[in-house]
Design a protein around this motif. Structure first.
Motif, PDB file in Angstrom:
ATOM      1  N   UNK A  15       0.830  -1.202   0.000  1.00 44.45           N
ATOM      2  CA  UNK A  15       0.000   0.000   0.000  1.00 44.45           C
ATOM      3  C   UNK A  15       0.871   1.261   0.000  1.00 44.45           C
ATOM      4  N   UNK A  16       1.916   1.272   0.805  1.00 45.47           N
ATOM      5  CA  UNK A  16       2.800   2.432   0.844  1.00 45.47           C
ATOM      6  C   UNK A  16       3.460   2.673  -0.516  1.00 45.47           C
ATOM      7  N   UNK A  17       3.906   1.607  -1.171  1.00 50.30           N
ATOM      8  CA  UNK A  17       4.528   1.750  -2.487  1.00 50.30           C
ATOM      9  C   UNK A  17       3.497   2.165  -3.528  1.00 50.30           C
ATOM     10  N   UNK A  18       2.281   1.657  -3.409  1.00 43.28           N
ATOM     11  CA  UNK A  18       1.205   2.027  -4.339  1.00 43.28           C
ATOM     12  C   UNK A  18       0.913   3.526  -4.245  1.00 43.28           C
ATOM     13  N   UNK A  33      -4.456   9.210  -6.890  1.00 41.73           N
ATOM     14  CA  UNK A  33      -4.009   9.236  -5.498  1.00 41.73           C
ATOM     15  C   UNK A  33      -5.181   9.590  -4.582  1.00 41.73           C
ATOM     16  N   UNK A  34      -5.979  10.567  -4.999  1.00 37.80           N
ATOM     17  CA  UNK A  34      -7.121  11.004  -4.186  1.00 37.80           C
ATOM     18  C   UNK A  34      -8.135   9.882  -4.000  1.00 37.80           C
ATOM     19  N   UNK A  35      -8.405   9.136  -5.071  1.00 35.05           N
ATOM     20  CA  UNK A  35      -9.331   8.000  -4.959  1.00 35.05           C
ATOM     21  C   UNK A  35      -8.771   6.945  -4.007  1.00 35.05           C
ATOM     22  N   UNK A  36      -7.495   6.676  -4.130  1.00 30.36           N
ATOM     23  CA  UNK A  36      -6.865   5.680  -3.260  1.00 30.36           C
ATOM     24  C   UNK A  36      -6.943   6.109  -1.802  1.00 30.36           C
ATOM     25  N   UNK A  39     -10.279   5.468   0.191  1.00 30.12           N
ATOM     26  CA  UNK A  39     -10.738   4.099   0.468  1.00 30.12           C
ATOM     27  C   UNK A  39     -10.749   3.823   1.962  1.00 30.12           C
ATOM     28  N   UNK A  40     -11.770   3.071   2.374  1.00 29.59           N
ATOM     29  CA  UNK A  40     -11.832   2.636   3.764  1.00 29.59           C
ATOM     30  C   UNK A  40     -11.023   1.352   3.917  1.00 29.59           C
ATOM     31  N   UNK A  46      -5.993  -4.523   0.262  1.00 24.71           N
ATOM     32  CA  UNK A  46      -4.778  -5.019  -0.404  1.00 24.71           C
ATOM     33  C   UNK A  46      -4.497  -6.453   0.044  1.00 24.71           C
ATOM     34  N   UNK A  47      -4.636  -6.719   1.326  1.00 22.09           N
ATOM     35  CA  UNK A  47      -4.388  -8.071   1.842  1.00 22.09           C
ATOM     36  C   UNK A  47      -5.303  -9.089   1.157  1.00 22.09           C
ATOM     37  N   UNK A  48      -6.562  -8.722   0.965  1.00 19.13           N
ATOM     38  CA  UNK A  48      -7.500  -9.609   0.264  1.00 19.13           C
ATOM     39  C   UNK A  48      -7.067  -9.815  -1.185  1.00 19.13           C
TER      40      UNK A  48
END
Length: 169
Positions: A15-18, A33-36, A39-40, A46-48
């Motif tokens: 997630x940090x790299x994304x 970036x704003x959409x990311x 996210x809740x 990401x784990x899923x």
């Protein structure tokens, strides 16, 4: 450099790299970036995704830091299972030019080859990304189409090339 398949335990690093990728190269990704950021529970998401059947995300590590990623995703419908897509390829700017992208993409290609059912690997690349296009060409990806105005960022349009690598002739 160490390259391996990522799993749910790598979600935070991914997630940090994304987020870095979306900030550094917004033209290379459909998600902003704003959409990311809106996210809740993004790390849980990401784990899923890292555990999803038919999806394989490879990461390159340097001193235990995730410095590059690429995702290989096989098509699910029966009539499309001979195809897979390369998505979300990114190498941190501080590590570019060192062969990281080549290595992780080769890992994804070799994994696709090992899956037997995959014959075509597809990807898209923004036409202004010369270094990515050079890498894809070097590894055998051929252009089969161009989408004009595929993305728009701050009123600037970006075209995308559609490319394919045939694993079986």
């Amino acid at each position: 450099m160490d390259i391996r398949l990522l799993d749910a335990s790598d979600a935070k690093k991914y997630w940090d790299l994304r987020l870095e990728a979306l900030e550094q190269n917004p033209e290379a990704f459909a998600t902003s970036y704003e959409e990311a950021m809106s996210r809740e529970n993004p790390v849980e998401g990401v784990a899923k995704n890292l555990s999803k059947e038919g999806s394989f995300t490879f990461g390159a590590f340097h001193n235990n830091d995730l410095i590059g990623v690429v995702t290989l995703m096989q098509e699910a419908p029966l009539k499309l299972r001979h195809k897979a897509n390369i998505f979300a390829m990114y190498v941190s700017p501080k590590m570019r030019g060192l062969g990281v992208g080549n290595e992780i993409l080769l890992e994804a290609i070799n994994h696709a080859k090992s899956m037997k059912t995959i014959e075509n690997l597809n990807l898209t690349v923004v036409t202004t990304n010369e270094s990515a296009k050079k890498l894809y060409s070097k590894l055998g990806f051929k252009v089969f189409g161009t989408e004009k105005r595929a993305l728009i960022i701050n009123d600037i349009y970006y075209d995308e090339e559609y490319r394919v690598l045939y694993l079986k002739q």
